[in-house]
Motif scaffolding. Sequence first.
Motif, PDB file in Angstrom:
ATOM      1  N   ASP A  35       0.944  -1.381  -0.019  1.00 31.04           N
ATOM      2  CA  ASP A  35      -0.160   0.278  -0.137  1.00 31.04           C
ATOM      3  C   ASP A  35       1.021   1.300   0.153  1.00 31.04           C
ATOM      4  O   ASP A  35       1.981   1.450   0.660  1.00 31.04           O
ATOM      5  CB  ASP A  35      -0.800  -0.011   1.295  1.00 31.04           C
ATOM      6  N   LYS A  68      -7.910  -0.302   1.764  1.00 24.10           N
ATOM      7  CA  LYS A  68      -6.326  -0.841   1.903  1.00 24.10           C
ATOM      8  C   LYS A  68      -6.291  -1.846   2.962  1.00 24.10           C
ATOM      9  O   LYS A  68      -7.123  -1.850   4.058  1.00 24.10           O
ATOM     10  CB  LYS A  68      -5.318   0.189   1.442  1.00 24.10           C
ATOM     11  N   SER A 110       1.472   7.690   4.708  1.00 31.61           N
ATOM     12  CA  SER A 110       0.543   6.641   4.452  1.00 31.61           C
ATOM     13  C   SER A 110      -0.611   7.328   5.005  1.00 31.61           C
ATOM     14  O   SER A 110      -0.762   7.383   6.182  1.00 31.61           O
ATOM     15  CB  SER A 110       0.690   5.224   4.590  1.00 31.61           C
ATOM     16  N   SER A 152      -2.108  -4.966   0.513  1.00 31.03           N
ATOM     17  CA  SER A 152      -3.579  -5.165   0.176  1.00 31.03           C
ATOM     18  C   SER A 152      -3.456  -6.699  -0.558  1.00 31.03           C
ATOM     19  O   SER A 152      -2.599  -6.578  -1.404  1.00 31.03           O
ATOM     20  CB  SER A 152      -4.331  -4.112  -0.426  1.00 31.03           C
ATOM     21  N   LYS A 201      -8.202  -2.675  -2.566  1.00 33.94           N
ATOM     22  CA  LYS A 201      -7.399  -1.224  -2.555  1.00 33.94           C
ATOM     23  C   LYS A 201      -8.470  -0.190  -2.284  1.00 33.94           C
ATOM     24  O   LYS A 201      -8.247   0.653  -1.525  1.00 33.94           O
ATOM     25  CB  LYS A 201      -6.421  -1.239  -3.644  1.00 33.94           C
TER      26      LYS A 201
END
Length: 305
Positions: free
Chosen positions: A177, A296, A254, A263, A292
Amino acid sequence: MTSENRAKILVVDDERMNLNILSDLLIDDYKVILAKNGTQALERAWSDNPPDIILLDVMMPEMDGYTVLHKLKEDERTKNTPVIFITALDSIEDEATGLEKGAMDYIRKPFHPPIVKARIRNHLTLVRQRHLLEGLANYDALTEIPNRRNYELSVDREWRRCQRAFLPISLAMVDVDCFKQYNDNYGHTAGDVALKKVAGIISSAINRPCDLAARYGGEEFVILLPETDAYGARYLVEDIRKKVEQLEIKHEFSPINPFLTISIGGVTLIPGVTNSAEVLIESADAMMYQAKRGGKNAVIWEDMT
């Protein structure tokens, strides 16, 4: 060198005296397997403990050496196994025929021990070099796990096997991710280290010889699980997802998690006669993109059995 690590040589000859001579000549340096006819030769060559090189008599009753060589070259398991003809035929035409059919070399009777040993040693060196090159070609240089080429060879083989036995086959696609943000902010060196850690978690979860974890490309990995139902496959990859998160690889850029996550999308089906192995990767890829889009750091699995 222990007997387990010695190269295996299959000697095929219908004359017991020739088998004894070659066996006595080679036994100190190699593991020698004997066959007295073409049928035995094929059985031993196609066994679970195949030879590294085959010394094959040309003139044999029922099935001659040319026929045996043809069958060996037709089979995926032995098409690359070096075959050296041992024969009393000494014309240039006979030698040319054998080489054209795929033999690597000729050893003429009566045997000259230094020549026999030298030729076998040279061909086994080539075998080891070929295996090394094949290994390099089938493994990812960064993560040191199988690469996409390795996966594509394996999935075709396992698809056909499960198709014949009407067994389920499962496949998972894994994507790291927000990996672009990771690379952009921490640098590609840090990104490479992170990929190696994720690959280590994935490959350590694979225990059976028929299973495969491979780097598919970039930050994507693929997990092939023949003879595995949807429950077992999902349980395995969910454990992988958790362990990657538990690595606590810092990812402050993130939007979903302070640590690096993955994911996973997967599919389980029983191969049919009208579809191909491509349906596995297409379906698993679609599930992965659902994971996703859904936020995720998740596993989405489809059971098509």
